[in-house]
Each structure stands twice: as structure tokens, then as C-alpha cells.
Motif scaffolding. Structure first.
Motif, PDB file in Angstrom:
ATOM      1  N   UNK A 111       0.834  -1.202   0.000  1.00 57.89           N
ATOM      2  CA  UNK A 111       0.000   0.000   0.000  1.00 57.89           C
ATOM      3  C   UNK A 111       0.872   1.257   0.000  1.00 57.89           C
ATOM      4  N   UNK A 112       1.911   1.261   0.806  1.00 53.80           N
ATOM      5  CA  UNK A 112       2.815   2.414   0.858  1.00 53.80           C
ATOM      6  C   UNK A 112       3.463   2.663  -0.498  1.00 53.80           C
ATOM      7  N   UNK A 113       3.847   1.602  -1.161  1.00 60.70           N
ATOM      8  CA  UNK A 113       4.442   1.739  -2.498  1.00 60.70           C
ATOM      9  C   UNK A 113       3.429   2.295  -3.490  1.00 60.70           C
ATOM     10  N   UNK A 114       2.206   1.853  -3.368  1.00 57.96           N
ATOM     11  CA  UNK A 114       1.141   2.362  -4.245  1.00 57.96           C
ATOM     12  C   UNK A 114       0.906   3.856  -3.999  1.00 57.96           C
ATOM     13  N   UNK A 115       0.964   4.271  -2.742  1.00 57.47           N
ATOM     14  CA  UNK A 115       0.699   5.670  -2.393  1.00 57.47           C
ATOM     15  C   UNK A 115       1.862   6.602  -2.735  1.00 57.47           C
ATOM     16  N   UNK A 116       3.105   6.144  -2.530  1.00 50.55           N
ATOM     17  CA  UNK A 116       4.253   7.048  -2.650  1.00 50.55           C
ATOM     18  C   UNK A 116       5.377   6.570  -3.552  1.00 50.55           C
ATOM     19  N   UNK A 117       5.384   5.313  -3.929  1.00 52.82           N
ATOM     20  CA  UNK A 117       6.492   4.763  -4.710  1.00 52.82           C
ATOM     21  C   UNK A 117       6.764   5.504  -5.995  1.00 52.82           C
ATOM     22  N   UNK A 118       5.733   6.002  -6.629  1.00 49.93           N
ATOM     23  CA  UNK A 118       5.909   6.721  -7.890  1.00 49.93           C
ATOM     24  C   UNK A 118       6.503   8.106  -7.677  1.00 49.93           C
ATOM     25  N   UNK A 119       6.406   8.634  -6.461  1.00 47.35           N
ATOM     26  CA  UNK A 119       6.950   9.968  -6.153  1.00 47.35           C
ATOM     27  C   UNK A 119       8.379   9.880  -5.668  1.00 47.35           C
ATOM     28  N   UNK A 120       8.617   9.002  -4.669  1.00 39.41           N
ATOM     29  CA  UNK A 120       9.948   8.872  -4.093  1.00 39.41           C
ATOM     30  C   UNK A 120      10.047   7.529  -3.374  1.00 39.41           C
ATOM     31  N   UNK A 121      10.787   6.619  -3.959  1.00 42.32           N
ATOM     32  CA  UNK A 121      10.925   5.277  -3.391  1.00 42.32           C
ATOM     33  C   UNK A 121      11.526   5.312  -1.984  1.00 42.32           C
ATOM     34  N   UNK A 122      12.306   6.344  -1.671  1.00 44.69           N
ATOM     35  CA  UNK A 122      12.899   6.457  -0.336  1.00 44.69           C
ATOM     36  C   UNK A 122      11.862   6.724   0.751  1.00 44.69           C
ATOM     37  N   UNK A 123      10.659   7.133   0.366  1.00 46.17           N
ATOM     38  CA  UNK A 123       9.606   7.423   1.343  1.00 46.17           C
ATOM     39  C   UNK A 123       8.735   6.212   1.668  1.00 46.17           C
ATOM     40  N   UNK A 124       8.874   5.146   0.921  1.00 44.32           N
ATOM     41  CA  UNK A 124       7.969   4.004   1.052  1.00 44.32           C
ATOM     42  C   UNK A 124       8.081   3.328   2.421  1.00 44.32           C
ATOM     43  N   UNK A 125       9.284   3.116   2.903  1.00 42.35           N
ATOM     44  CA  UNK A 125       9.447   2.437   4.203  1.00 42.35           C
ATOM     45  C   UNK A 125       8.782   3.227   5.324  1.00 42.35           C
ATOM     46  N   UNK A 126       9.020   4.533   5.360  1.00 43.56           N
ATOM     47  CA  UNK A 126       8.412   5.348   6.407  1.00 43.56           C
ATOM     48  C   UNK A 126       6.894   5.378   6.272  1.00 43.56           C
ATOM     49  N   UNK A 127       6.412   5.447   5.051  1.00 43.79           N
ATOM     50  CA  UNK A 127       4.970   5.426   4.815  1.00 43.79           C
ATOM     51  C   UNK A 127       4.370   4.119   5.340  1.00 43.79           C
ATOM     52  N   UNK A 128       5.036   3.013   5.084  1.00 42.91           N
ATOM     53  CA  UNK A 128       4.550   1.714   5.561  1.00 42.91           C
ATOM     54  C   UNK A 128       4.541   1.669   7.091  1.00 42.91           C
ATOM     55  N   UNK A 129       5.565   2.244   7.707  1.00 45.00           N
ATOM     56  CA  UNK A 129       5.617   2.293   9.171  1.00 45.00           C
ATOM     57  C   UNK A 129       4.443   3.102   9.724  1.00 45.00           C
ATOM     58  N   UNK A 130       4.199   4.265   9.139  1.00 41.83           N
ATOM     59  CA  UNK A 130       3.081   5.112   9.586  1.00 41.83           C
ATOM     60  C   UNK A 130       1.747   4.393   9.383  1.00 41.83           C
ATOM     61  N   UNK A 131       1.581   3.720   8.270  1.00 40.22           N
ATOM     62  CA  UNK A 131       0.352   2.966   8.012  1.00 40.22           C
ATOM     63  C   UNK A 131       0.190   1.833   9.020  1.00 40.22           C
ATOM     64  N   UNK A 132       1.278   1.160   9.318  1.00 41.40           N
ATOM     65  CA  UNK A 132       1.239   0.036  10.246  1.00 41.40           C
ATOM     66  C   UNK A 132       0.749   0.469  11.632  1.00 41.40           C
ATOM     67  N   UNK A 133       1.238   1.617  12.094  1.00 35.20           N
ATOM     68  CA  UNK A 133       0.851   2.104  13.417  1.00 35.20           C
ATOM     69  C   UNK A 133      -0.323   3.079  13.374  1.00 35.20           C
ATOM     70  N   UNK A 134      -0.787   3.406  12.156  1.00 34.95           N
ATOM     71  CA  UNK A 134      -1.883   4.361  11.984  1.00 34.95           C
ATOM     72  C   UNK A 134      -1.585   5.677  12.702  1.00 34.95           C
TER      73      UNK A 134
END
Length: 139
Positions: free
Chosen positions: A87-110
Motif C-alpha cells: 500500500x505504501x508503495x502504491x501511495x508514494x512509490x511513484x513519487x519517491x521510493x525512499x519514502x515508502x518504508x516510512x509510509x509503511x511504518x506510519x500505516x502500520x501504526x496508523x
């Protein structure tokens, strides 16, 4: 996003670099009730950019790394948020792949992301800039 009860944020590399360089982001760590988390990926990114920040601000790289180690940050490994990576890759991967891990962390903890990066605008769990957090906490 504004919330009357900010307890935890997922911190991006840019704000953590600012904090270890003694910039305004450092004040956010004065909020004892706020838990700041990030990923190993972000820590590696910070370590990569430390020499540039050290030169920019006339500081020793070792000092910046010591400050990073001393900050009260919880660091998570990929397996802790792996389920949210698609999901994080879908939301941000096209903008900046370096942001995907942090996005996934934020999604995981809401929880909201703490970043000055425009790539997180309209992120589902919210985003706070350093300036917004400083205002929110009256710093």
C-alpha cells in the motif's frame, strides 16, 4: 491533519537530519509525551547525508552521529511494517521510493508522518511539518 491528541509520529530523514544539526526540529524532542519512531532505512539515509550536513553547518560528522544515537527515537526493521509495504508503495512509490518504508511504518501504526517533504501531502494517516508540530506543542 490536525489532531487534539498527538502521541506518536513517524519521522522522516529530513526532519531527523535537521534535529541532529541543531535546527528547529530538535525542539520537537522536548515534548516528553511524544513518541518519535522511524525505520532502519531512514537511519541509513541519515548516515549517508551526515557528511553533507556536517560540512554545511560546520559540524563534525561524528558529533552528528552521536546526537542521532542520543535522540529518543524508536527504530523499526522492515519486518515490523512489511505488510503495509504494498500500500505504501502504491501511495508514494511513484513519487519517491525512499519514502515508502516510512509510509509503511506510519500505516502500520496508523500514525501521522513528521516530514517537511511535500511527497506526504494528503497521506492517509496525516502529516505534520516541523513548524506545525512546534506550533501545536507551543514551542
Amino acid at each position: 491533519m490536525s489532531s487534539p491528541n498527538i502521541k506518536k509520529v513517524a519521522a522522516d530523514s529530513n526532519v531527523l537530519l535537521s534535529a541532529i544539526s541543531g535546527r528547529a526540529a530538535r525542539k520537537v524532542f522536548e515534548v516528553e509525551t511524544l513518541v518519535v519512531i522511524t525505520t532502519e532505512h531512514n537511519v541509513a539515509e541519515i548516515e549517508e547525508y551526515v557528511p553533507y550536513f556536517a560540512e554545511r553547518y560546520g559540524l563534525a560528522p561524528g558529533l552528528l552521529l552521536d546526537v542521532l544515537t542520543a535522540l529518543p527515537i524508536e527504530v523499526y526493521r522492515e519486518h515490523d511494517y512489511a505488510a503495509q509495504l504494498p500500500l505504501a508503495n502504491q501511495l508514494l512509490g511513484y513519487r519517491d521510493a525512499d519514502d515508502v518504508a516510512l509510509a509503511a511504518l506510519a500505516l502500520n501504526f496508523q500514525i501521522p508522518v513528521w516530514s517537511n517533504d511535500r511527497d506526504f501531502e494528503r497521506f492517509p494517516t496525516g502529516v505534520f511539518t516541523t513548524a506545525t508540530l512546534l506550533r501545536f506543542f507551543g514551542l
